[in-house]
Design a protein around this motif. Structure first.
Motif, PDB file in Angstrom:
ATOM      1  N   LEU A  42       0.827  -1.205   0.000  1.00 14.25           N
ATOM      2  CA  LEU A  42       0.000   0.000   0.000  1.00 14.25           C
ATOM      3  C   LEU A  42       0.865   1.260   0.000  1.00 14.25           C
ATOM      4  O   LEU A  42       0.552   2.247  -0.677  1.00 14.25           O
ATOM      5  N   ALA A  43       1.963   1.235   0.746  1.00 15.40           N
ATOM      6  CA  ALA A  43       2.873   2.388   0.777  1.00 15.40           C
ATOM      7  C   ALA A  43       3.501   2.616  -0.595  1.00 15.40           C
ATOM      8  O   ALA A  43       3.617   3.749  -1.066  1.00 15.40           O
ATOM      9  N   GLU A  44       3.908   1.524  -1.238  1.00 12.55           N
ATOM     10  CA  GLU A  44       4.481   1.637  -2.585  1.00 12.55           C
ATOM     11  C   GLU A  44       3.441   2.159  -3.570  1.00 12.55           C
ATOM     12  O   GLU A  44       3.744   2.975  -4.444  1.00 12.55           O
ATOM     13  N   ALA A  45       2.189   1.696  -3.435  1.00 14.84           N
ATOM     14  CA  ALA A  45       1.115   2.189  -4.302  1.00 14.84           C
ATOM     15  C   ALA A  45       0.892   3.685  -4.092  1.00 14.84           C
ATOM     16  O   ALA A  45       0.647   4.429  -5.047  1.00 14.84           O
ATOM     17  N   ALA A  46       0.989   4.144  -2.850  1.00 15.32           N
ATOM     18  CA  ALA A  46       0.842   5.571  -2.563  1.00 15.32           C
ATOM     19  C   ALA A  46       1.975   6.373  -3.211  1.00 15.32           C
ATOM     20  O   ALA A  46       1.763   7.471  -3.733  1.00 15.32           O
ATOM     21  N   PHE A  47       3.178   5.813  -3.187  1.00 13.81           N
ATOM     22  CA  PHE A  47       4.317   6.475  -3.825  1.00 13.81           C
ATOM     23  C   PHE A  47       4.076   6.624  -5.332  1.00 13.81           C
ATOM     24  O   PHE A  47       4.292   7.689  -5.912  1.00 13.81           O
ATOM     25  N   ARG A  48       3.617   5.544  -5.965  1.00 14.44           N
ATOM     26  CA  ARG A  48       3.343   5.598  -7.406  1.00 14.44           C
ATOM     27  C   ARG A  48       2.212   6.588  -7.701  1.00 14.44           C
ATOM     28  O   ARG A  48       2.245   7.305  -8.703  1.00 14.44           O
ATOM     29  N   ALA A  49       1.219   6.618  -6.826  1.00 12.45           N
ATOM     30  CA  ALA A  49       0.112   7.555  -7.014  1.00 12.45           C
ATOM     31  C   ALA A  49       0.613   8.991  -6.959  1.00 12.45           C
ATOM     32  O   ALA A  49       0.158   9.854  -7.721  1.00 12.45           O
ATOM     33  N   CYS A  50       1.552   9.274  -6.063  1.00  9.34           N
ATOM     34  CA  CYS A  50       2.119  10.624  -5.971  1.00  9.34           C
ATOM     35  C   CYS A  50       2.813  11.023  -7.267  1.00  9.34           C
ATOM     36  O   CYS A  50       2.722  12.165  -7.709  1.00  9.34           O
ATOM     37  N   GLU A  51       3.513  10.058  -7.888  1.00 13.18           N
ATOM     38  CA  GLU A  51       4.203  10.353  -9.136  1.00 13.18           C
ATOM     39  C   GLU A  51       3.222  10.660 -10.262  1.00 13.18           C
ATOM     40  O   GLU A  51       3.479  11.494 -11.115  1.00 13.18           O
ATOM     41  N   HIS A  52       2.073   9.962 -10.263  1.00 11.18           N
ATOM     42  CA  HIS A  52       1.109  10.121 -11.353  1.00 11.18           C
ATOM     43  C   HIS A  52       0.136  11.273 -11.115  1.00 11.18           C
ATOM     44  O   HIS A  52      -0.287  11.935 -12.062  1.00 11.18           O
ATOM     45  N   LEU A  53      -0.216  11.509  -9.851  1.00 14.08           N
ATOM     46  CA  LEU A  53      -1.264  12.482  -9.561  1.00 14.08           C
ATOM     47  C   LEU A  53      -0.740  13.875  -9.256  1.00 14.08           C
ATOM     48  O   LEU A  53      -1.257  14.870  -9.745  1.00 14.08           O
ATOM     49  N   GLY A  54       0.271  13.951  -8.415  1.00 12.81           N
ATOM     50  CA  GLY A  54       0.694  15.244  -7.910  1.00 12.81           C
ATOM     51  C   GLY A  54      -0.305  15.775  -6.896  1.00 12.81           C
ATOM     52  O   GLY A  54      -1.305  15.133  -6.575  1.00 12.81           O
ATOM     53  N   MET A  55      -0.017  16.974  -6.369  1.00 14.20           N
ATOM     54  CA  MET A  55      -0.911  17.610  -5.411  1.00 14.20           C
ATOM     55  C   MET A  55      -1.991  18.407  -6.131  1.00 14.20           C
ATOM     56  O   MET A  55      -1.759  18.888  -7.238  1.00 14.20           O
ATOM     57  N   PRO A  56      -3.208  18.550  -5.562  1.00 15.33           N
ATOM     58  CA  PRO A  56      -3.570  18.151  -4.193  1.00 15.33           C
ATOM     59  C   PRO A  56      -4.099  16.727  -4.059  1.00 15.33           C
ATOM     60  O   PRO A  56      -4.291  16.236  -2.960  1.00 15.33           O
ATOM     61  N   GLU A  57      -4.336  16.033  -5.205  1.00 13.31           N
ATOM     62  CA  GLU A  57      -4.950  14.712  -5.136  1.00 13.31           C
ATOM     63  C   GLU A  57      -4.093  13.695  -4.387  1.00 13.31           C
ATOM     64  O   GLU A  57      -4.618  12.789  -3.739  1.00 13.31           O
ATOM     65  N   ALA A  58      -2.753  13.852  -4.460  1.00  4.47           N
ATOM     66  CA  ALA A  58      -1.859  12.879  -3.831  1.00  4.47           C
ATOM     67  C   ALA A  58      -2.054  12.799  -2.320  1.00  4.47           C
ATOM     68  O   ALA A  58      -1.673  11.812  -1.694  1.00  4.47           O
ATOM     69  N   ARG A  59      -2.658  13.820  -1.729  1.00  5.59           N
ATOM     70  CA  ARG A  59      -2.860  13.803  -0.276  1.00  5.59           C
ATOM     71  C   ARG A  59      -3.749  12.631   0.151  1.00  5.59           C
ATOM     72  O   ARG A  59      -3.608  12.127   1.272  1.00  5.59           O
ATOM     73  N   ILE A  60      -4.652  12.187  -0.740  1.00  4.82           N
ATOM     74  CA  ILE A  60      -5.618  11.154  -0.359  1.00  4.82           C
ATOM     75  C   ILE A  60      -4.960   9.782  -0.246  1.00  4.82           C
ATOM     76  O   ILE A  60      -5.062   9.129   0.806  1.00  4.82           O
ATOM     77  N   PRO A  61      -4.255   9.286  -1.282  1.00  2.00           N
ATOM     78  CA  PRO A  61      -3.559   8.006  -1.107  1.00  2.00           C
ATOM     79  C   PRO A  61      -2.489   8.049  -0.020  1.00  2.00           C
ATOM     80  O   PRO A  61      -2.243   7.052   0.658  1.00  2.00           O
ATOM     81  N   LEU A  62      -1.857   9.214   0.158  1.00  2.00           N
ATOM     82  CA  LEU A  62      -0.873   9.328   1.240  1.00  2.00           C
ATOM     83  C   LEU A  62      -1.541   9.164   2.601  1.00  2.00           C
ATOM     84  O   LEU A  62      -1.010   8.470   3.481  1.00  2.00           O
ATOM     85  N   ALA A  63      -2.699   9.791   2.778  1.00  5.74           N
ATOM     86  CA  ALA A  63      -3.418   9.660   4.049  1.00  5.74           C
ATOM     87  C   ALA A  63      -3.887   8.223   4.251  1.00  5.74           C
ATOM     88  O   ALA A  63      -3.793   7.673   5.361  1.00  5.74           O
ATOM     89  N   GLN A  64      -4.394   7.599   3.189  1.00  3.08           N
ATOM     90  CA  GLN A  64      -4.861   6.211   3.297  1.00  3.08           C
ATOM     91  C   GLN A  64      -3.730   5.289   3.749  1.00  3.08           C
ATOM     92  O   GLN A  64      -3.891   4.488   4.688  1.00  3.08           O
ATOM     93  N   ALA A  65      -2.589   5.392   3.070  1.00  4.88           N
ATOM     94  CA  ALA A  65      -1.466   4.519   3.409  1.00  4.88           C
ATOM     95  C   ALA A  65      -0.893   4.853   4.780  1.00  4.88           C
ATOM     96  O   ALA A  65      -0.476   3.957   5.528  1.00  4.88           O
ATOM     97  N   THR A  66      -0.867   6.131   5.131  1.00  6.22           N
ATOM     98  CA  THR A  66      -0.364   6.541   6.448  1.00  6.22           C
ATOM     99  C   THR A  66      -1.191   5.909   7.566  1.00  6.22           C
ATOM    100  O   THR A  66      -0.647   5.366   8.537  1.00  6.22           O
ATOM    101  N   ILE A  67      -2.501   5.984   7.430  1.00  2.00           N
ATOM    102  CA  ILE A  67      -3.380   5.408   8.452  1.00  2.00           C
ATOM    103  C   ILE A  67      -3.217   3.899   8.519  1.00  2.00           C
ATOM    104  O   ILE A  67      -3.166   3.313   9.612  1.00  2.00           O
ATOM    105  N   TYR A  68      -3.100   3.247   7.358  1.00  2.95           N
ATOM    106  CA  TYR A  68      -2.929   1.786   7.352  1.00  2.95           C
ATOM    107  C   TYR A  68      -1.640   1.389   8.068  1.00  2.95           C
ATOM    108  O   TYR A  68      -1.635   0.475   8.910  1.00  2.95           O
ATOM    109  N   VAL A  69      -0.532   2.074   7.732  1.00  7.73           N
ATOM    110  CA  VAL A  69       0.756   1.742   8.358  1.00  7.73           C
ATOM    111  C   VAL A  69       0.705   2.004   9.859  1.00  7.73           C
ATOM    112  O   VAL A  69       1.227   1.214  10.658  1.00  7.73           O
ATOM    113  N   ALA A  70       0.053   3.087  10.263  1.00  2.00           N
ATOM    114  CA  ALA A  70      -0.040   3.401  11.695  1.00  2.00           C
ATOM    115  C   ALA A  70      -0.827   2.321  12.447  1.00  2.00           C
ATOM    116  O   ALA A  70      -0.473   1.960  13.575  1.00  2.00           O
TER     117      ALA A  70
END
Length: 440
Positions: A328-356
């Motif tokens: 999931l963290a790797e998927a969030a990283f790839r999403a950041c590369e494809h989406l950019g901000m502000p949309e990238a905040r959503i997969p980052l938050a999802q993966a952050t909560i999962y890892v926590a």
């Protein structure tokens, strides 16, 4: 694109006159930030990194001989990476082009390459300085690769990120890496003293309390840019007496404690907040982790920088207790590369909560650390004969593979067989906690 720009050799007709020549006479705007005005013009002015550019050092010699290869300067902010690149611009007879990966794209790189090809036809080398190279994505970095490989241009990259994660391996293999360290308190004091005495700085305009200097040195944490930014903020916030501004400890404390008056997102806050973010995930607190994530994103932090730390945390702190966390963290990283901000905040938050929220285990991290320690500290033991490769003529005559037992011929695909070098028999690296049972 800035080809030389303010850093043309002609802008510094006599660098040795710097202490009695105002910044405007050197081609530097007088309203430029103090940290920019104090960029060193000679090696005598360059402070710190003596292991890299001290007298007789290989990097310094290559610069003085104007034969610098493609290099990567890696280290914390404010340690002299950009300053050294601009010093190279003054030293070299090559054409010098400066780009920032924050504001530049593939087209800017193509323009730099076209210029380099034109210069090459005229028998002149081109040096491209790419600041914050880690901000370029894979496609942008790939655009540089063939031109570095063919020698069309010499690339100088600067990054605060670990280049083995942030720079493409193919490009990295064609560059020499130089690691910059935090500056010492003595270095920072020297830089401040010069800024207070040099006509490019505050010469004759300010007097500073000794305790204020000590505070700036301590506050900077080895970051020259932070120290000069605070000195400049202190200067503008102080009142003038008899034509000079009095810079006091009291005012310095007031400024450094007020983000509204003084803030450098590339300085201590940058490292403190990413540390809080990682420790919150490690400590299984999703609310704190999301808060620190929001702080970084709102400050304009590169989402890919955050995502890389997220991937590392998923592997180091969650590991095999929940292998999905790394996916999931790797998927969030790839999403950041494809989406950019502000949309990238959503997969980052999802993966952050999962890892926590995931169960934690650092057994993989501890295992590789122990194994690497043995590799570094012990001899390179030979591979046991039964484990050696057999896929070539003559291997059998050499005894390779003799005695090897094929695990799939046994129930459960397991067989009692030694896989470590004989000298390490019984050595244990992987010690799983109770909640971790990969492969079962």
């Amino acid at each position: 694109m800035n080809q030389r720009g303010l850093w043309e050799d002609s802008s510094f007709p006599d660098a040795k006159r710097k202490e009695r020549t105002p910044a405007s006479s050197l081609g530097i705007p007088e309203d430029a930030p103090l940290a920019f005005r104090m960029t060193p013009c000679t090696f005598d002015e360059f402070v710190g990194q003596e292991e890299l550019v001290g007298p007789g050092k290989a990097l310094r010699k290559s610069i003085e001989d104007d034969r610098i290869p493609s290099v990567l300067f890696w280290g914390p902010p404010g340690t002299g990476k950009t300053a050294l690149a601009r010093l190279i611009a003054l030293q070299t007879k090559s054409a010098f082009t400066e780009l920032s990966a924050v504001t530049s794209g593939v087209q800017d790189v193509r323009n730099a390459v076209l210029l380099a090809e034109h210069n090459r036809l005229g028998g002149k080398r081109t040096i491209l300085f790419l600041d914050e190279i880690h901000r370029f994505n894979k496609a942008q970095q790939d655009a540089l690769l063939p031109h570095v490989e063919k020698g069309t241009l010499v690339l100088i990259g600067a990054t605060t990120e670990n280049p083995y994660f942030a720079v493409n391996a193919a490009l990295l293999s064609r560059m020499r890496i130089f690691k910059f360290d935090h500056l010492s308190p003595y270095h920072i004091e020297t830089i401040l003293d010069r800024a207070l005495k040099d006509c490019r700085g505050l010469a004759g305009q300010a007097e500073i309390e000794e305790d204020a200097v000590k505070h700036i040195v301590q506050f900077s944490g080895g970051d020259a840019r932070t120290a000069l930014n605070l000195l400049e903020a202190l200067y503008f916030a102080s009142s003038a007496e008899d034509g000079k501004r009095s810079l006091t400890l009291e005012k310095a404390l007031e400024i450094s404690q007020s983000p509204a008056l003084f803030y450098d997102k590339t300085g201590d806050q940058h490292y403190d907040i990413i540390s809080a973010y990682i420790k919150s995930m490690r400590g299984s607190d999703p609310d704190a982790a999301v808060y620190w994530l929001a702080r970084m994103l709102e400050a304009g932090e590169d989402p890919r920088y955050v995502a890389r730390r997220l991937v590392i945390c998923a592997a180091e702190d969650v590991g095999n207790a929940d292998p999905v966390a790394l996916l999931l963290a790797e998927a969030a990283f790839r999403a950041c590369e494809h989406l950019g901000m502000p949309e990238a905040r959503i997969p980052l938050a999802q993966a952050t909560i999962y890892v926590a929220l995931a169960p934690k285990s650092n057994s993989a991290y501890l295992a590789i650390e122990l194994a690497i320690a043995d590799v570094r500290e012990k001899p390179a033991y030979p591979v046991p004969a039964h484990l050696r490769g057999t896929g070539y003529a003559g291997a059998e005559e050499l005894g390779h593979g003799a005695g090897y037992v094929y695990p799939h011929d046994y129930p459960g695909g397991k067989v009692n067989q030694e896989y470590l070098p004989t000298e390490l028999k019984g050595r244990i690296y992987y010690r799983p906690p109770e909640q971790e049972s990969p492969g079962k």
